[in-house]
Write an enzyme that holds these catalytic residues in place. Structure first.
Site, PDB file in Angstrom:
ATOM      1  N   CYS A  89      -4.144  -1.998  -1.854  1.00 26.24           N
ATOM      2  CA  CYS A  89      -4.305  -0.602  -2.257  1.00 26.24           C
ATOM      3  C   CYS A  89      -5.228  -0.607  -3.469  1.00 26.24           C
ATOM      4  O   CYS A  89      -4.915  -1.230  -4.493  1.00 26.24           O
ATOM      5  CB  CYS A  89      -2.926  -0.046  -2.631  1.00 26.24           C
ATOM      6  SG  CYS A  89      -2.986   1.583  -3.402  1.00 26.24           S
TER       7      CYS A  89
ATOM      8  N   ASP B  80       0.868  -1.183   0.000  1.00 25.04           N
ATOM      9  CA  ASP B  80       0.000   0.000   0.000  1.00 25.04           C
ATOM     10  C   ASP B  80       0.908   1.238   0.000  1.00 25.04           C
ATOM     11  O   ASP B  80       2.119   1.142   0.208  1.00 25.04           O
ATOM     12  CB  ASP B  80      -0.928   0.028   1.222  1.00 25.04           C
ATOM     13  CG  ASP B  80      -1.911   1.209   1.148  1.00 25.04           C
ATOM     14  OD1 ASP B  80      -2.464   1.457   0.060  1.00 25.04           O
ATOM     15  OD2 ASP B  80      -2.114   1.893   2.171  1.00 25.04           O
TER      16      ASP B  80
ATOM     17  N   TYR C 199      -1.052   7.993  -3.238  1.00 26.79           N
ATOM     18  CA  TYR C 199      -1.013   7.394  -4.573  1.00 26.79           C
ATOM     19  C   TYR C 199      -2.193   7.886  -5.420  1.00 26.79           C
ATOM     20  O   TYR C 199      -2.087   7.999  -6.626  1.00 26.79           O
ATOM     21  CB  TYR C 199      -1.084   5.866  -4.461  1.00 26.79           C
ATOM     22  CG  TYR C 199       0.257   5.175  -4.337  1.00 26.79           C
ATOM     23  CD1 TYR C 199       1.433   5.874  -4.044  1.00 26.79           C
ATOM     24  CD2 TYR C 199       0.353   3.798  -4.523  1.00 26.79           C
ATOM     25  CE1 TYR C 199       2.655   5.217  -3.939  1.00 26.79           C
ATOM     26  CE2 TYR C 199       1.565   3.134  -4.429  1.00 26.79           C
ATOM     27  CZ  TYR C 199       2.722   3.840  -4.136  1.00 26.79           C
ATOM     28  OH  TYR C 199       3.922   3.183  -4.045  1.00 26.79           O
ATOM     29  N   GLY C 200      -3.294   8.153  -4.764  1.00 30.86           N
ATOM     30  CA  GLY C 200      -4.519   8.532  -5.477  1.00 30.86           C
ATOM     31  C   GLY C 200      -4.409   9.813  -6.275  1.00 30.86           C
ATOM     32  O   GLY C 200      -5.240  10.108  -7.135  1.00 30.86           O
TER      33      GLY C 200
ATOM     34  N   CYS D 278     -11.051   2.437  -0.606  1.00 31.94           N
ATOM     35  CA  CYS D 278      -9.661   2.815  -0.320  1.00 31.94           C
ATOM     36  C   CYS D 278      -9.353   2.127   0.999  1.00 31.94           C
ATOM     37  O   CYS D 278     -10.148   2.208   1.947  1.00 31.94           O
ATOM     38  CB  CYS D 278      -9.522   4.334  -0.189  1.00 31.94           C
ATOM     39  SG  CYS D 278      -7.931   4.849   0.513  1.00 31.94           S
ATOM     40  N   THR D 279      -8.211   1.442   1.065  1.00 29.95           N
ATOM     41  CA  THR D 279      -7.941   0.631   2.255  1.00 29.95           C
ATOM     42  C   THR D 279      -7.737   1.465   3.521  1.00 29.95           C
ATOM     43  O   THR D 279      -7.768   0.931   4.627  1.00 29.95           O
ATOM     44  CB  THR D 279      -6.730  -0.291   2.022  1.00 29.95           C
ATOM     45  OG1 THR D 279      -5.636   0.499   1.509  1.00 29.95           O
ATOM     46  CG2 THR D 279      -7.057  -1.387   1.035  1.00 29.95           C
ATOM     47  N   HIS D 280      -7.536   2.771   3.354  1.00 30.58           N
ATOM     48  CA  HIS D 280      -7.456   3.631   4.538  1.00 30.58           C
ATOM     49  C   HIS D 280      -8.826   3.797   5.213  1.00 30.58           C
ATOM     50  O   HIS D 280      -8.898   4.033   6.425  1.00 30.58           O
ATOM     51  CB  HIS D 280      -6.953   5.031   4.155  1.00 30.58           C
ATOM     52  CG  HIS D 280      -5.474   5.111   3.957  1.00 30.58           C
ATOM     53  ND1 HIS D 280      -4.840   4.603   2.846  1.00 30.58           N
ATOM     54  CD2 HIS D 280      -4.503   5.644   4.738  1.00 30.58           C
ATOM     55  CE1 HIS D 280      -3.536   4.831   2.946  1.00 30.58           C
ATOM     56  NE2 HIS D 280      -3.304   5.465   4.088  1.00 30.58           N
TER      57      HIS D 280
ATOM     58  N   THR E 294      -5.968   1.858  -5.389  1.00 32.55           N
ATOM     59  CA  THR E 294      -5.426   2.666  -6.480  1.00 32.55           C
ATOM     60  C   THR E 294      -4.534   1.805  -7.373  1.00 32.55           C
ATOM     61  O   THR E 294      -4.675   1.811  -8.598  1.00 32.55           O
ATOM     62  CB  THR E 294      -4.647   3.866  -5.898  1.00 32.55           C
ATOM     63  OG1 THR E 294      -5.499   4.539  -4.957  1.00 32.55           O
ATOM     64  CG2 THR E 294      -4.238   4.826  -6.969  1.00 32.55           C
TER      65      THR E 294
END
Ligand code: DGL
Length: 269
Positions: A74, A11, A43-44, A188-190, A76
């Protein structure tokens, strides 16, 4: 590729921890090697060429360290899976997210919040179309929510504003089509890190976390290929980051991740 080799995860920051957490809980007999490219987060906001270059470089690095599979933790990067090259099986969190979507919905609209790049690349829409035309995503990109979470979501008001800015347009677009959006995919993994806050703000929304589907995909792969780790020695998780050591340390503690070592690294590019 050894059965005892770690499962690699990638990620841009701490977001992939939400996938690592599920994997550790449900596949506790595996070793894990996590690479967070925090130095280049978010990254986005990056161009596809650069993302493909970075993704391939990290995959190569993980392969050199003996991973038996790579999880793109991730969204993205997952939206560019077909442009990434790996010698070991590659798992996309978008494929997992679509599986999770289909498990709870067989027709209608599902909200999707993700980074700008994920939305622009239409990774979710393309994957979903391989399975059905009866379900569609209403997608909304956010420039800032991932970064706010990565930086430790210190200010609740700012966090809530960011969540609102991402979710409200989806509810409005649904309403314009005469639909009430019932499901929201955290693309989004966040985002699952602040699942509690999103749930508190939108208690009627069913939140979909692709990490659940990812564990199922991984378990199926290991079972079908007889590739579970069967070494007797205790399992370890190693975490590498290109920046933000303290943020990583704090989040490892907050999520109560198993972690044998956390180290700073440079990406050879
Ligand atoms: N966590 C990542 C994702 O799932 C990326 C966040 C970012 O770096 O913009 O897309």
């Amino acid at each position: 590729m050894e059965k005892s080799g770690p499962i690699g995860l990638i990620d841009s920051g701490i977001g992939g921890f939400t996938v690592l957490k599920e994997l550790q809980m449900r596949l506790p007999n595996e070793n894990y090697l996590y690479f967070g490219d925090s130095k280049r987060m978010p990254y986005g906001e990056r161009e596809n060429d650069e993302l493909i270059f970075l993704g391939n470089a990290i995959i190569k690095e993980l392969e050199a360290q003996g991973v038996k599979a790579v999880v793109l933790a991730c969204n993205t990067l997952s939206s560019l899976t077909s442009d990434l090259t790996s010698r070991v099986p590659l798992f996309s969190v978008i494929e997992a997210g679509v599986q999770e979507t289909l498990a709870c919905k067989d027709r209608g609209m599902v909200g999707l919040i993700a980074t700008i790049a994920t939305v622009k690349n239409r990774g979710y829409e393309r994957e979903l179309l391989l399975w059905t035309k009866d379900v569609q995503y209403i997608a909304q990109g956010t420039h800032t929510l991932g970064k706010v979470i990565n930086d430790g979501q210190k200010n609740l008001k700012i966090l809530k504003n960011n969540i609102r800015e991402a979710v409200e347009p989806i509810l409005l677009r649904g309403a314009k089509k005469g639909m009430m959006i019932e499901d929201l995919l955290l693309g989004c993994t966040h985002f699952p890190i602040v699942e509690g806050t999103i749930k508190q703000m939108y208690p009627d929304l069913n939140l979909i976390n692709p990490a659940d589907g990812l564990v199922r995909l991984m378990e199926k792969h290991l079972r079908e290929n007889d590739y579970f780790n069967n070494e007797k020695s205790p399992c370890t998780t190693q975490i590498l980051t290109t920046g933000d050591f303290e943020i990583f340390e704090n989040m490892i503690n907050e999520l109560e991740l198993n972690c044998a070592s956390l180290k700073m690294t440079e990406l050879e590019i």
